[in-house]
Enzyme design. Sequence first.
Site, PDB file in Angstrom:
ATOM      1  CG  ASP A   1      12.762  -7.112   0.612  1.00  0.00           C
ATOM      2  OD1 ASP A   1      13.729  -6.978   1.384  1.00  0.00           O
ATOM      3  OD2 ASP A   1      11.631  -6.635   0.849  1.00  0.00           O
TER       4      ASP A   1
ATOM      5  CE1 TYR B   1       6.111  -5.838   3.193  1.00  0.00           C
ATOM      6  CE2 TYR B   1       7.507  -7.099   1.719  1.00  0.00           C
ATOM      7  CZ  TYR B   1       7.290  -5.974   2.470  1.00  0.00           C
ATOM      8  OH  TYR B   1       8.232  -4.978   2.493  1.00  0.00           O
TER       9      TYR B   1
ATOM     10  CE  LYS C   1      11.696  -5.831   4.265  1.00  0.00           C
ATOM     11  NZ  LYS C   1      10.741  -6.369   3.284  1.00  0.00           N
TER      12      LYS C   1
ATOM     13  CG  HIS D   1       8.896  -4.463   8.590  1.00  0.00           C
ATOM     14  ND1 HIS D   1       8.193  -5.408   7.906  1.00  0.00           N
ATOM     15  CD2 HIS D   1       8.920  -3.384   7.775  1.00  0.00           C
ATOM     16  CE1 HIS D   1       7.799  -4.920   6.726  1.00  0.00           C
ATOM     17  NE2 HIS D   1       8.236  -3.687   6.640  1.00  0.00           N
TER      18      HIS D   1
HETATM   19  N1  NAP Z   1      10.987  -2.122   4.599  1.00  0.00           N
HETATM   20  C1  NAP Z   1       9.832  -1.542   4.346  1.00  0.00           C
HETATM   21  O1  NAP Z   1       9.185  -0.953   5.222  1.00  0.00           O
HETATM   22  C2  NAP Z   1       9.293  -1.593   2.948  1.00  0.00           C
HETATM   23  C3  NAP Z   1       8.179  -0.807   2.604  1.00  0.00           C
HETATM   24  C4  NAP Z   1       7.723  -0.875   1.286  1.00  0.00           C
HETATM   25  C5  NAP Z   1       8.364  -1.678   0.366  1.00  0.00           C
HETATM   26  N2  NAP Z   1       9.431  -2.463   0.732  1.00  0.00           N
HETATM   27  C6  NAP Z   1      10.106  -3.362  -0.229  1.00  0.00           C
HETATM   28  O2  NAP Z   1      10.515  -2.637  -1.385  1.00  0.00           O
HETATM   29  C7  NAP Z   1       9.965  -3.259  -2.547  1.00  0.00           C
HETATM   30  C8  NAP Z   1       9.728  -2.249  -3.647  1.00  0.00           C
HETATM   31  O3  NAP Z   1       8.948  -1.164  -3.197  1.00  0.00           O
HETATM   32  P1  NAP Z   1       7.427  -0.907  -3.634  1.00  0.00           P
HETATM   33  O4  NAP Z   1       6.809  -2.180  -4.072  1.00  0.00           O
HETATM   34  O5  NAP Z   1       6.794  -0.178  -2.495  1.00  0.00           O
HETATM   35  O6  NAP Z   1       7.505   0.138  -4.806  1.00  0.00           O
HETATM   36  P2  NAP Z   1       8.428   0.427  -6.115  1.00  0.00           P
HETATM   37  O7  NAP Z   1       9.292  -0.734  -6.432  1.00  0.00           O
HETATM   38  O8  NAP Z   1       9.016   1.776  -5.945  1.00  0.00           O
HETATM   39  O9  NAP Z   1       7.316   0.591  -7.219  1.00  0.00           O
HETATM   40  C9  NAP Z   1       6.483  -0.452  -7.619  1.00  0.00           C
HETATM   41  C10 NAP Z   1       5.465   0.179  -8.590  1.00  0.00           C
HETATM   42  O10 NAP Z   1       6.139   0.569  -9.795  1.00  0.00           O
HETATM   43  C11 NAP Z   1       5.555  -0.107 -10.895  1.00  0.00           C
HETATM   44  N3  NAP Z   1       6.667  -0.477 -11.785  1.00  0.00           N
HETATM   45  C12 NAP Z   1       7.630  -1.403 -11.570  1.00  0.00           C
HETATM   46  N4  NAP Z   1       8.499  -1.449 -12.603  1.00  0.00           N
HETATM   47  C13 NAP Z   1       8.082  -0.508 -13.488  1.00  0.00           C
HETATM   48  C14 NAP Z   1       8.559  -0.082 -14.758  1.00  0.00           C
HETATM   49  N5  NAP Z   1       9.644  -0.610 -15.312  1.00  0.00           N
HETATM   50  N6  NAP Z   1       7.877   0.902 -15.403  1.00  0.00           N
HETATM   51  C15 NAP Z   1       6.756   1.457 -14.845  1.00  0.00           C
HETATM   52  N7  NAP Z   1       6.256   1.084 -13.651  1.00  0.00           N
HETATM   53  C16 NAP Z   1       6.910   0.109 -12.978  1.00  0.00           C
HETATM   54  C17 NAP Z   1       4.832  -1.293 -10.328  1.00  0.00           C
HETATM   55  O11 NAP Z   1       3.685  -1.608 -11.089  1.00  0.00           O
HETATM   56  P3  NAP Z   1       3.411  -3.124 -11.627  1.00  0.00           P
HETATM   57  O12 NAP Z   1       3.575  -4.055 -10.482  1.00  0.00           O
HETATM   58  O13 NAP Z   1       2.005  -3.034 -12.146  1.00  0.00           O
HETATM   59  O14 NAP Z   1       4.411  -3.317 -12.709  1.00  0.00           O
HETATM   60  C18 NAP Z   1       4.401  -0.783  -8.952  1.00  0.00           C
HETATM   61  O15 NAP Z   1       3.182  -0.040  -9.058  1.00  0.00           O
HETATM   62  C19 NAP Z   1       8.689  -3.895  -1.997  1.00  0.00           C
HETATM   63  O16 NAP Z   1       8.126  -4.835  -2.888  1.00  0.00           O
HETATM   64  C20 NAP Z   1       9.196  -4.478  -0.705  1.00  0.00           C
HETATM   65  O17 NAP Z   1       9.895  -5.669  -0.937  1.00  0.00           O
HETATM   66  C21 NAP Z   1       9.900  -2.419   2.010  1.00  0.00           C
END
Ligand code: NAP
Length: 282
Positions: free
Chosen positions: A44, A49, A74, A107
């Site tokens: 994704d 990004y 997106k 988005h």
């Molecule tokens: N549509 C939208 O508007 C929108 C907005 C935001 C995000 N997204 C999408 O959703 C995806 C995921 O969301 P996100 O990146 O915001 O946050 P998330 O997946 O909720 O959290 C990522 C965080 O959790 C940590 N983490 C991951 N696996 C872990 C584990 N097993 N144990 C402990 N910590 C862990 C990561 O640190 P490390 O990297 O240091 O491991 C990072 O700091 C994004 O990458 C993007 O593709 C979409």
Amino acid sequence: MNFVKLNNGLEIPQLGFGVCRIPDLSECQQVVEKAIETGYRLIDTAAIYQNESAVGQAMKQSGVAREKLFITSKLWIENFGYQETLRAFDETLAKLQTDYLDLYLLHYPFGDIFGSWRALTELYRQGKIRALGVSNFPNDRLFDLLVNSEVKPAVNQLQTHPFLQRKYERKFLQEKQISLEAWSPFAVGRDNIFSHPVLVTIASHHQKSVAQVILRWHLQHGTIVIPKTVQPKRMQENFSVWDFQLTPEELSAIAQLDQQDQTQTTALAEIDDRIRVQSKFI
Ligand SMILES: NC(=O)c1ccc[n+]([C@@H]2O[C@H](COP(=O)([O-])OP(=O)(O)OC[C@H]3O[C@@H](n4cnc5c(N)ncnc54)[C@H](OP(=O)(O)O)[C@@H]3O)[C@@H](O)[C@H]2O)c1
């Protein structure tokens, strides 16, 4: 891997990999290559990004056939409108070094949504996008799009996690046969989610990590989920969630953690901030 059948029949892996906040292109390429090697097939990304080119390079280097991958991107709000959407889509394809996307999302629900949707509908009919969707659309905006479009959105990608469970949106999406895809499935670690006592107790009962329990919670609700990590060990951990089940009692305990009203206010403020920083739109 489980697959979710979208409302147009396309199957999407239920667990994928998100690449938000990995702006360094060589790091992003390495991370995505590692994710694909770990077994992730759904990646994704998004134009905003600014790492689509790294994802494209990683896809190429991975040696995995394009048709085995499921690539989502997106359209950013500054490129909304019919002509701009066609142009931005071509740019996204070029950066990803592919001639089609599996899923393409609007988005945010701002600007000329209908002009963009018309462009997306044409691209869908030409086979350049296999499924269309939206992100961050509240129920009313989604309903407007649904009733005024020929091709229905297949997905709404929303911030969803144990503190923001989306009961109202989930019910609406189910009724309309639109799949929920969770962004920030771990709440980006905020509010000490990884050390929440309820989640820690459930995790120790299954000898799993809190992250794995949170992912199981998403999966058992039928949600498509795209956790992000830059750490190979965590990629593996987040991918190893198919060998245990949360009990109905555990699911009920997690249901109690929902703070939707409170969290939604914070989430809206964050969206506001993000768009202000990333966009000339406002
Ligand atoms: N549509 C939208 O508007 C929108 C907005 C935001 C995000 N997204 C999408 O959703 C995806 C995921 O969301 P996100 O990146 O915001 O946050 P998330 O997946 O909720 O959290 C990522 C965080 O959790 C940590 N983490 C991951 N696996 C872990 C584990 N097993 N144990 C402990 N910590 C862990 C990561 O640190 P490390 O990297 O240091 O491991 C990072 O700091 C994004 O990458 C993007 O593709 C979409």
